[in-house]
Design a protein around this motif. Structure first.
Motif, PDB file in Angstrom:
ATOM      1  N   THR A  95     -27.269 -33.655  34.522  1.00  0.00           N
ATOM      2  CA  THR A  95     -26.467 -34.656  35.063  1.00  0.00           C
ATOM      3  C   THR A  95     -26.805 -35.119  36.403  1.00  0.00           C
ATOM      4  O   THR A  95     -26.157 -36.061  36.915  1.00  0.00           O
ATOM      5  CB  THR A  95     -24.880 -34.104  34.739  1.00  0.00           C
ATOM      6  N   ARG A  96     -27.431 -34.023  37.333  1.00  0.00           N
ATOM      7  CA  ARG A  96     -27.921 -34.547  38.607  1.00  0.00           C
ATOM      8  C   ARG A  96     -29.127 -34.178  38.825  1.00  0.00           C
ATOM      9  O   ARG A  96     -29.263 -32.608  38.666  1.00  0.00           O
ATOM     10  CB  ARG A  96     -26.810 -34.076  39.694  1.00  0.00           C
ATOM     11  N   ASN A  97     -30.147 -34.541  39.446  1.00  0.00           N
ATOM     12  CA  ASN A  97     -31.457 -34.204  39.604  1.00  0.00           C
ATOM     13  C   ASN A  97     -31.930 -34.708  41.048  1.00  0.00           C
ATOM     14  O   ASN A  97     -32.259 -35.740  40.905  1.00  0.00           O
ATOM     15  CB  ASN A  97     -32.218 -34.451  38.672  1.00  0.00           C
ATOM     16  N   THR A  98     -31.433 -34.080  41.917  1.00  0.00           N
ATOM     17  CA  THR A  98     -31.747 -34.520  43.487  1.00  0.00           C
ATOM     18  C   THR A  98     -32.555 -33.284  44.188  1.00  0.00           C
ATOM     19  O   THR A  98     -32.553 -32.321  43.610  1.00  0.00           O
ATOM     20  CB  THR A  98     -30.532 -34.879  44.411  1.00  0.00           C
ATOM     21  N   PRO A  99     -33.281 -33.784  45.228  1.00  0.00           N
ATOM     22  CA  PRO A  99     -34.013 -32.468  46.029  1.00  0.00           C
ATOM     23  C   PRO A  99     -33.106 -31.760  46.296  1.00  0.00           C
ATOM     24  O   PRO A  99     -33.556 -30.156  46.427  1.00  0.00           O
ATOM     25  CB  PRO A  99     -34.739 -33.379  46.948  1.00  0.00           C
ATOM     26  N   SER A 100     -31.959 -31.825  46.811  1.00  0.00           N
ATOM     27  CA  SER A 100     -31.062 -30.568  47.196  1.00  0.00           C
ATOM     28  C   SER A 100     -30.015 -29.928  45.882  1.00  0.00           C
ATOM     29  O   SER A 100     -29.699 -28.969  46.109  1.00  0.00           O
ATOM     30  CB  SER A 100     -30.011 -30.977  48.195  1.00  0.00           C
ATOM     31  N   GLN A 101     -30.167 -30.709  44.832  1.00  0.00           N
ATOM     32  CA  GLN A 101     -29.042 -30.034  43.724  1.00  0.00           C
ATOM     33  C   GLN A 101     -29.527 -30.414  42.318  1.00  0.00           C
ATOM     34  O   GLN A 101     -29.797 -31.629  42.276  1.00  0.00           O
ATOM     35  CB  GLN A 101     -27.855 -30.555  44.046  1.00  0.00           C
ATOM     36  N   LEU A 102     -29.545 -29.518  41.285  1.00  0.00           N
ATOM     37  CA  LEU A 102     -29.741 -29.523  40.071  1.00  0.00           C
ATOM     38  C   LEU A 102     -28.506 -29.362  39.235  1.00  0.00           C
ATOM     39  O   LEU A 102     -28.400 -27.890  39.524  1.00  0.00           O
ATOM     40  CB  LEU A 102     -31.021 -28.993  39.608  1.00  0.00           C
ATOM     41  N   ILE A 103     -28.052 -30.027  38.449  1.00  0.00           N
ATOM     42  CA  ILE A 103     -26.859 -29.845  37.803  1.00  0.00           C
ATOM     43  C   ILE A 103     -26.996 -29.848  36.455  1.00  0.00           C
ATOM     44  O   ILE A 103     -27.473 -30.990  35.963  1.00  0.00           O
ATOM     45  CB  ILE A 103     -25.600 -30.714  38.197  1.00  0.00           C
ATOM     46  N   LEU A 104     -26.842 -28.905  35.490  1.00  0.00           N
ATOM     47  CA  LEU A 104     -26.959 -28.854  33.932  1.00  0.00           C
ATOM     48  C   LEU A 104     -25.521 -28.758  33.624  1.00  0.00           C
ATOM     49  O   LEU A 104     -24.933 -27.935  33.937  1.00  0.00           O
ATOM     50  CB  LEU A 104     -27.793 -27.675  33.512  1.00  0.00           C
ATOM     51  N   SER A 105     -25.287 -29.674  32.379  1.00  0.00           N
ATOM     52  CA  SER A 105     -23.897 -29.622  32.067  1.00  0.00           C
ATOM     53  C   SER A 105     -23.798 -29.618  30.649  1.00  0.00           C
ATOM     54  O   SER A 105     -24.346 -30.518  29.984  1.00  0.00           O
ATOM     55  CB  SER A 105     -23.186 -30.530  32.794  1.00  0.00           C
ATOM     56  N   ASN A 106     -22.737 -29.184  29.878  1.00  0.00           N
ATOM     57  CA  ASN A 106     -22.525 -29.217  28.451  1.00  0.00           C
ATOM     58  C   ASN A 106     -20.900 -29.296  28.224  1.00  0.00           C
ATOM     59  O   ASN A 106     -20.391 -28.585  28.461  1.00  0.00           O
ATOM     60  CB  ASN A 106     -23.063 -27.929  27.746  1.00  0.00           C
ATOM     61  N   THR A 107     -20.674 -30.553  27.871  1.00  0.00           N
ATOM     62  CA  THR A 107     -19.312 -30.670  27.458  1.00  0.00           C
ATOM     63  C   THR A 107     -19.296 -31.058  26.020  1.00  0.00           C
ATOM     64  O   THR A 107     -19.645 -32.130  25.801  1.00  0.00           O
ATOM     65  CB  THR A 107     -18.342 -31.574  28.400  1.00  0.00           C
ATOM     66  N   PRO A 108     -18.815 -30.227  25.172  1.00  0.00           N
ATOM     67  CA  PRO A 108     -18.973 -30.432  23.763  1.00  0.00           C
ATOM     68  C   PRO A 108     -17.986 -31.303  23.141  1.00  0.00           C
ATOM     69  O   PRO A 108     -16.923 -31.169  22.387  1.00  0.00           O
ATOM     70  CB  PRO A 108     -18.812 -29.150  23.121  1.00  0.00           C
ATOM     71  N   TRP A 109     -17.946 -32.719  23.621  1.00  0.00           N
ATOM     72  CA  TRP A 109     -16.910 -33.695  23.204  1.00  0.00           C
ATOM     73  C   TRP A 109     -16.842 -34.016  21.815  1.00  0.00           C
ATOM     74  O   TRP A 109     -15.744 -33.959  21.062  1.00  0.00           O
ATOM     75  CB  TRP A 109     -17.256 -35.317  24.244  1.00  0.00           C
ATOM     76  N   PHE A 110     -17.897 -34.169  21.295  1.00  0.00           N
ATOM     77  CA  PHE A 110     -18.035 -34.493  19.633  1.00  0.00           C
ATOM     78  C   PHE A 110     -17.460 -33.372  18.906  1.00  0.00           C
ATOM     79  O   PHE A 110     -16.394 -33.912  17.951  1.00  0.00           O
ATOM     80  CB  PHE A 110     -19.428 -34.852  19.162  1.00  0.00           C
ATOM     81  N   ILE A 111     -17.702 -32.066  19.288  1.00  0.00           N
ATOM     82  CA  ILE A 111     -17.103 -30.980  18.380  1.00  0.00           C
ATOM     83  C   ILE A 111     -15.863 -30.851  18.650  1.00  0.00           C
ATOM     84  O   ILE A 111     -14.903 -30.766  17.707  1.00  0.00           O
ATOM     85  CB  ILE A 111     -17.847 -29.702  18.866  1.00  0.00           C
ATOM     86  N   GLY A 112     -15.193 -31.155  19.930  1.00  0.00           N
ATOM     87  CA  GLY A 112     -13.885 -30.803  20.177  1.00  0.00           C
ATOM     88  C   GLY A 112     -13.067 -31.869  19.462  1.00  0.00           C
ATOM     89  O   GLY A 112     -11.978 -31.784  19.152  1.00  0.00           O
ATOM     90  N   ILE A 113     -13.483 -33.184  19.709  1.00  0.00           N
ATOM     91  CA  ILE A 113     -12.540 -34.308  19.003  1.00  0.00           C
ATOM     92  C   ILE A 113     -12.671 -34.069  17.726  1.00  0.00           C
ATOM     93  O   ILE A 113     -11.672 -34.453  16.814  1.00  0.00           O
ATOM     94  CB  ILE A 113     -13.168 -35.635  19.490  1.00  0.00           C
ATOM     95  N   THR A 114     -13.849 -33.733  16.873  1.00  0.00           N
ATOM     96  CA  THR A 114     -13.673 -33.690  15.450  1.00  0.00           C
ATOM     97  C   THR A 114     -12.812 -32.513  15.092  1.00  0.00           C
ATOM     98  O   THR A 114     -12.200 -32.524  14.017  1.00  0.00           O
ATOM     99  CB  THR A 114     -15.408 -33.206  14.811  1.00  0.00           C
ATOM    100  N   LEU A 115     -12.730 -31.480  15.736  1.00  0.00           N
ATOM    101  CA  LEU A 115     -11.764 -30.407  15.438  1.00  0.00           C
ATOM    102  C   LEU A 115     -10.364 -30.828  15.603  1.00  0.00           C
ATOM    103  O   LEU A 115      -9.533 -30.224  14.953  1.00  0.00           O
ATOM    104  CB  LEU A 115     -12.175 -29.215  16.157  1.00  0.00           C
ATOM    105  N   VAL A 116     -10.256 -31.605  16.653  1.00  0.00           N
ATOM    106  CA  VAL A 116      -8.881 -31.990  16.865  1.00  0.00           C
ATOM    107  C   VAL A 116      -8.340 -32.914  15.652  1.00  0.00           C
ATOM    108  O   VAL A 116      -7.248 -32.897  15.010  1.00  0.00           O
ATOM    109  CB  VAL A 116      -8.579 -32.791  18.211  1.00  0.00           C
ATOM    110  N   PHE A 117      -9.229 -33.665  15.346  1.00  0.00           N
ATOM    111  CA  PHE A 117      -9.020 -34.712  13.989  1.00  0.00           C
ATOM    112  C   PHE A 117      -8.729 -33.715  12.731  1.00  0.00           C
ATOM    113  O   PHE A 117      -7.732 -34.161  11.978  1.00  0.00           O
ATOM    114  CB  PHE A 117      -9.920 -35.751  13.847  1.00  0.00           C
ATOM    115  N   PHE A 118      -9.590 -32.889  12.622  1.00  0.00           N
ATOM    116  CA  PHE A 118      -9.522 -31.741  11.476  1.00  0.00           C
ATOM    117  C   PHE A 118      -8.259 -31.025  11.506  1.00  0.00           C
ATOM    118  O   PHE A 118      -7.313 -30.825  10.367  1.00  0.00           O
ATOM    119  CB  PHE A 118     -10.554 -30.506  11.740  1.00  0.00           C
TER     120      PHE A 118
END
Length: 172
Positions: free
Chosen positions: A4-27
């Motif tokens: 989600t961010r790749n700058t010389p001073s910072q690297l951010i890796l992120s996982n927010t499972p929106w699809f699974i979460g929304i699918t399970l809410v509908f279930f």
């Protein structure tokens, strides 16, 4: 998981499972809604409707608790830190390591055998070679197929040499 961010001073890796979460809410909503509808019909359907809503909704909620986890890994050159954050229904956890202890990242694999043959699954891990927390630290707990783990490992390893160049230029 993605970068989600790749700058010389910072690297951010992120996982927010929106699809699974929304699918399970509908279930959950589908089973609870159908159960409430059956229970509102009256007669013998009340008990079946309540059971349907509780069992189906409970199974969906259990799956939501088990599979929906937000993970964020922040490699920060300015703070000399690696922050691994995990958040789920049950709470929040953060682990911090020194960035200078990070040697590299690599993929870890596991092979499973079934009637259909064998399949290999991967996950990215950070290798810390110094300090109190030296060892292998998985970025995510679950293994997965595809090139996602390798993309994250490549992003971390490509970002790391810049750290060594920056620290060398600062000491000169």
């Amino acid at each position: 998981m993605k970068v989600t961010r790749n700058t010389p001073s910072q690297l951010i890796l992120s996982n927010t499972p929106w699809f699974i979460g929304i699918t399970l809410v509908f279930f959950i909503l589908a089973f609870v809604g159908a159960g409430v509808f059956m229970a509102s019909e009256g007669g013998e359907g009340i008990f079946f409707g309540i059971f349907f809503a509780l069992f189906g909704g409970g199974m969906g909620f259990g799956a939501f608790c088990a599979f929906v986890r937000r993970v964020q890994v922040i490699l920060d050159r300015n703070k000399n830190s690696i922050l691994i954050r995990r958040q789920s229904v049950f709470g929040y956890d953060a682990v911090e390591h020194e960035l200078s202890h990070l040697s590299h990242a690599e993929t870890e694999s596991t092979t499973s055998r079934s009637d259909n043959g064998t399949s290999t699954l991967y996950r990215p891990v950070l290798i810390l070679d110094e300090g109190m927390s030296a060892g292998r630290h998985p970025i995510v707990e679950a293994y997965s197929s595809g090139r996602g783990a390798q993309r994250l490992v490549d992003a971390v390893n490509d970002w790391l040499p810049a750290r060594k160049v920056d620290s060398a230029s600062q000491s000169a």
